[in-house]
Write an enzyme that holds these catalytic residues in place. Structure first.
Site, PDB file in Angstrom:
ATOM      1  N   ASP A  10       0.841  -1.193   0.000  1.00 56.40           N
ATOM      2  CA  ASP A  10       0.000   0.000   0.000  1.00 56.40           C
ATOM      3  C   ASP A  10       0.883   1.253   0.000  1.00 56.40           C
ATOM      4  O   ASP A  10       2.062   1.201   0.381  1.00 56.40           O
ATOM      5  CB  ASP A  10      -0.901  -0.030   1.240  1.00 56.40           C
ATOM      6  CG  ASP A  10      -1.687   1.256   1.412  1.00 56.40           C
ATOM      7  OD1 ASP A  10      -2.467   1.598   0.502  1.00 56.40           O
ATOM      8  OD2 ASP A  10      -1.513   1.930   2.450  1.00 56.40           O
ATOM      9  N   ASP A  12      -0.602   5.135   0.618  1.00 63.87           N
ATOM     10  CA  ASP A  12      -1.058   6.136   1.581  1.00 63.87           C
ATOM     11  C   ASP A  12      -1.119   5.541   2.986  1.00 63.87           C
ATOM     12  O   ASP A  12      -1.889   4.620   3.251  1.00 63.87           O
ATOM     13  CB  ASP A  12      -2.448   6.669   1.200  1.00 63.87           C
ATOM     14  CG  ASP A  12      -2.405   7.523  -0.057  1.00 63.87           C
ATOM     15  OD1 ASP A  12      -1.566   8.430  -0.112  1.00 63.87           O
ATOM     16  OD2 ASP A  12      -3.209   7.282  -0.972  1.00 63.87           O
ATOM     17  N   ASP A 207      -1.482  -0.318   6.049  1.00 62.51           N
ATOM     18  CA  ASP A 207      -1.745   0.322   7.340  1.00 62.51           C
ATOM     19  C   ASP A 207      -3.218   0.334   7.705  1.00 62.51           C
ATOM     20  O   ASP A 207      -3.557   0.580   8.866  1.00 62.51           O
ATOM     21  CB  ASP A 207      -1.273   1.780   7.284  1.00 62.51           C
ATOM     22  CG  ASP A 207      -2.156   2.616   6.340  1.00 62.51           C
ATOM     23  OD1 ASP A 207      -2.928   3.456   6.822  1.00 62.51           O
ATOM     24  OD2 ASP A 207      -2.094   2.394   5.118  1.00 62.51           O
TER      25      ASP A 207
END
Length: 256
Positions: A10, A12, A207
């Protein structure tokens, strides 16, 4: 635990927040390259093209080529081409979505008499754009959205994401869209085809539990959760299905 043949990573909240790099990320990517492990940045961000995202990553000190990037816009365009060949699409979004549709040869129209309404984040959204999308869906157009992210991590904090905009059309029409990005399996399956690795030999790093980690779980993959973005460490104990691994930040992974 580090014997994976490929990584889906990922962006962002994992590699950067808005325009600020997460300091452990550059070394993490350098270690993957040193070990000759293929990786793909897998992002729900539909606003930028893979070229733009790659430039941003390099500016932040994270080694990347456009081929290292796979976005929800790219997955959406591939999905439409496969499932709705020849479709005329009314599109709400930014350059990343229009670029992806163009690369797949998909016709974009401003008319509400269309086959598909496709929505990506649009930070210049207007009532008229939402009205046309609503009318088109009410007229029978298939409703597709790049991702369901309600919030987007930035250097300013959590900002409205594409899911928030999509909900306006969904609530107004009573029609739920087909989401393409994480946590859906569609984007993961397409990314694995690009990466060239099998799900059981690939790990998904992220996250956000509700997008990244659930995407991995839904796809039968191992997951690595970092607490540098949306989901906080304090929430870990209450997660219904735990990630395969969790670490505070990416610097801890190859030291395990």
């Amino acid at each position: 635990m580090n014997n994976y043949e490929g990584y889906l990573i990922d962006l962002d909240g994992t590699v950067y927040r808005g325009n600020e790099v997460i300091e452990e990320a550059p070394e993490f990517i350098k270690e993957l390259k040193k070990r000759n492990i293929p990786y793909l940045f897998l992002t729900n961000n539909s606003s930028k093209s893979q070229d733009q995202i790659s430039v941003k990553l390099n500016q932040l000190g994270v080694e990347s080529t456009p081929e290292n990037v796979f976005t929800s816009s790219m997955a959406t365009a591939k999905y439409i081409k496969q499932m709705y060949p020849g479709a005329r699409c009314y599109c709400i979004g930014e350059v990343g979505l229009f670029d992806a549709l163009e690369r797949e040869g998909i016709t974009v129209t401003e008319e509400i008499d269309c086959d598909v309404v496709v929505m990506g984040i649009d930070r210049h959204i207007t009532y008229e754009k939402l009205a046309k999308a609503t009318l088109a869906v009410r007229n029978g157009a298939t409703f597709i959205s790049t991702n369901s992210d309600n919030a987007l991590p930035t250097e300013r904090g959590l900002m409205p994401g594409n899911g928030a905009f999509t909900s306006v059309v969904s609530v107004s029409t009573g029609v739920d869209p087909q989401f393409i990005g994480k946590p859906e399996t569609i984007i993961v399956k397409e990314a694995l085809q690009v990466l060239g690795t099998k799900p059981d030999k690939t790990i998904l790093v992220g996250d956000n539990y509700n997008t990244d980690i659930k995407a991995g779980i839904n796809s039968g993959m191992d997951t690595l959760m970092v607490f540098t973005g949306v989901t906080k460490f304090e929430e870990y104990e209450s997660l219904p299905i735990k990630p395969t691994y969790f670490i505070q930040n990416l610097s801890k992974w190859f030291k395990k």
